[in-house]
Scaffold this motif. Structure first.
Motif, PDB file in Angstrom:
ATOM      1  N   ARG A 118      10.699  -0.678  -6.608  1.00  0.00           N
ATOM      2  CA  ARG A 118      11.929  -0.007  -6.150  1.00  0.00           C
ATOM      3  C   ARG A 118      12.766   0.445  -7.352  1.00  0.00           C
ATOM      4  O   ARG A 118      13.796  -0.148  -7.696  1.00  0.00           O
ATOM      5  CB  ARG A 118      12.720  -0.966  -5.249  1.00  0.00           C
ATOM      6  N   LYS A 174       4.584   0.572  -6.034  1.00  0.00           N
ATOM      7  CA  LYS A 174       5.537   0.121  -5.012  1.00  0.00           C
ATOM      8  C   LYS A 174       6.731  -0.625  -5.633  1.00  0.00           C
ATOM      9  O   LYS A 174       7.190  -1.658  -5.143  1.00  0.00           O
ATOM     10  CB  LYS A 174       4.841  -0.763  -3.966  1.00  0.00           C
ATOM     11  N   LYS A 208       6.037   4.725  -7.715  1.00  0.00           N
ATOM     12  CA  LYS A 208       5.645   4.829  -6.309  1.00  0.00           C
ATOM     13  C   LYS A 208       4.291   4.142  -6.088  1.00  0.00           C
ATOM     14  O   LYS A 208       4.115   3.361  -5.148  1.00  0.00           O
ATOM     15  CB  LYS A 208       5.568   6.308  -5.912  1.00  0.00           C
ATOM     16  N   GLY A 257      12.269   5.832  -0.466  1.00  0.00           N
ATOM     17  CA  GLY A 257      11.017   6.544  -0.143  1.00  0.00           C
ATOM     18  C   GLY A 257      11.250   7.922   0.461  1.00  0.00           C
ATOM     19  O   GLY A 257      10.354   8.509   1.064  1.00  0.00           O
TER      20      GLY A 257
END
Ligand SMILES: Cc1ncc(C[n+]2csc(CCOP(=O)(O)OP(=O)(O)O)c2C)c(N)n1
Length: 359
Positions: free
Chosen positions: A154, A152, A149, A245
């Motif tokens: 995925r 960033k 996270k 998210g």
């Protein structure tokens, strides 16, 4: 009348593939024939591999190990839903999960034979090693997923644990942290009804394990853990949500450990044959086979060919594991830290001075 505080309070239960091999077509995930056959092959491989490990343990060739038997759908279904770039954090019963992720079978044999080289997971397999301390891996997994996270990326993490692990602080800390920080993680509790001899009813007064998610503000779902398609679908959806998210999910897979807790256990001391027989009728592998046959995707010749291929691959893995030879004594010290701390350096030196080091 005292004021009531309303909160979201129900848990979905998912079953798609029934014991007779029939499916609820409306709920079926999108999987083609080859994908389903591949998952079936992985489950069969895992079951036969379990049998082989048991035989090797009885011959004194490997140490104590924990059989997967009965929990193949939980592990194959969930890991098949993962992408290569995702990460899997196992407990100590996850051979089928490792095999689905692509870990060579001989490495599992090496590990249970006490050889650290079995724990050198290849770079592209994206799995942590077995965690024998109950529930400890939950915290490692949450921290790891938090890293995704922060960077960033995925990607998401799948972490496995048993019903017993839900009584550990690590479970509650992990779920709480994942909820607060919206961590991209899927918690998979394989509720196999026992933590060694402690039955599920003595583990928690909650009606389900899945509902514990609500207390941490994450989603929870209970699935039939002997249903390959339900496990696959729940994991696939949870992974997507994590990567979009939208945070973590707790999936409770209701299943049953058909074997003993480990090779050091005798489960006949605390459960009845009748109970085991009842659960054997819900066998996750038989169910997929019935499904494949009903769709005319699978014939007796296919089964015979598969069994032969699996036997050859397992024998090959045993030969490879046996050929690896005596490990380097340094392996005992090397892998816990990136840089070896001084006290391990000292201990290693002692071993070498005593003439036991092979390097
Ligand atoms: C921290 C810790 N406490 C106790 C043990 C001993 N122990 C090993 S497995 C186990 C039960 C685990 O049960 P569960 O989490 O339900 O997983 P399962 O064995 O059923 O897969 C216990 C208590 C341990 N390995 N680690």
């Amino acid at each position: 009348m005292p004021k009531q505080i309303a909160f979201k309070g129900s848990i979905e239960y998912l079953q798609i593939l029934k014991e007779n091999g029939k499916v609820d077509e409306k709920l079926m995930p999108s999987l083609n024939k080859n994908e389903i056959i591949r998952m079936y092959e992985l489950m069969v491989f895992s079951r036969k591999f379990d049998d082989k490990l048991l035989a090797l343990q009885r011959q004194g060739k490997i140490g104590t190990f924990a059989q997967v038997k009965g929990q193949e759908a939980c592990q194959v279904g969930s890991c098949y839903a993962m992408k290569q770039e995702d990460w899997m954090f196992p407990a100590f019963r996850e051979a089928a999960a490792f095999l689905t992720r692509g870990l060579p079978a001989e490495m599992i044999i090496e590990t249970v034979a006490g050889d650290e080289r079995g724990n050198k997971i290849p770079e592209d397999v994206n799995c942590f090693t077995y965690s024998v301390p109950v529930a400890g891996q939950i915290l490692h997994a949450v921290g790891f997923a938090w890293g995704f996270k922060l960077r960033k990326e995925r990607k998401a993490v799948v972490v496995f644990f048993g019903d017993g692990a839900t009584s550990k602080g690590d479970f509650h800390e992990g779920l709480n942290f994942a909820g607060v920080f919206k961590i991209p993680i899927v918690f998979i509790c394989q509720n196999n009804q026992y933590a060694i001899s402690v039955p599920r009813e003595k583990q928690t007064a909650s009606e389900t394990i899945a509902q514990k998610a609500l207390a941490y503000g994450i989603d929870g779902i209970q699935v039939d853990g002997n249903d390959l398609f339900a496990v696959f679908k729940a994991t696939q959806e949870a992974l997507k949500k994590a990567k979009d998210g939208k945070g973590a999910t707790l999936i409770e897979c209701v299943t049953y450990r058909l074997g003993d807790h480990t090779t050091a256990d005798d489960s006949s001391k605390y459960r009845t044959k009748k109970e085991v027989d009842e659960w054997s009728k819900k066998d996750p592998i038989d169910r997929v086979k019935k499904y494949l046959e009903s769709k005319k995707y699978w014939k007796r010749e296919d089964e015979e060919k598969l069994f032969k291929k699996v036997e050859e691959k397992i024998n090959d893995a045993v030969i490879k594991a046996e050929k690896i030879g005596i490990p380097d004594v340094e392996d005992m010290f090397k892998y816990m830290y990136k840089e070896m701390p001084w006290y391990l350096e000292e201990q290693l030196q002692e071993v070498k001075d005593a003439g036991n080091g092979s390097s």
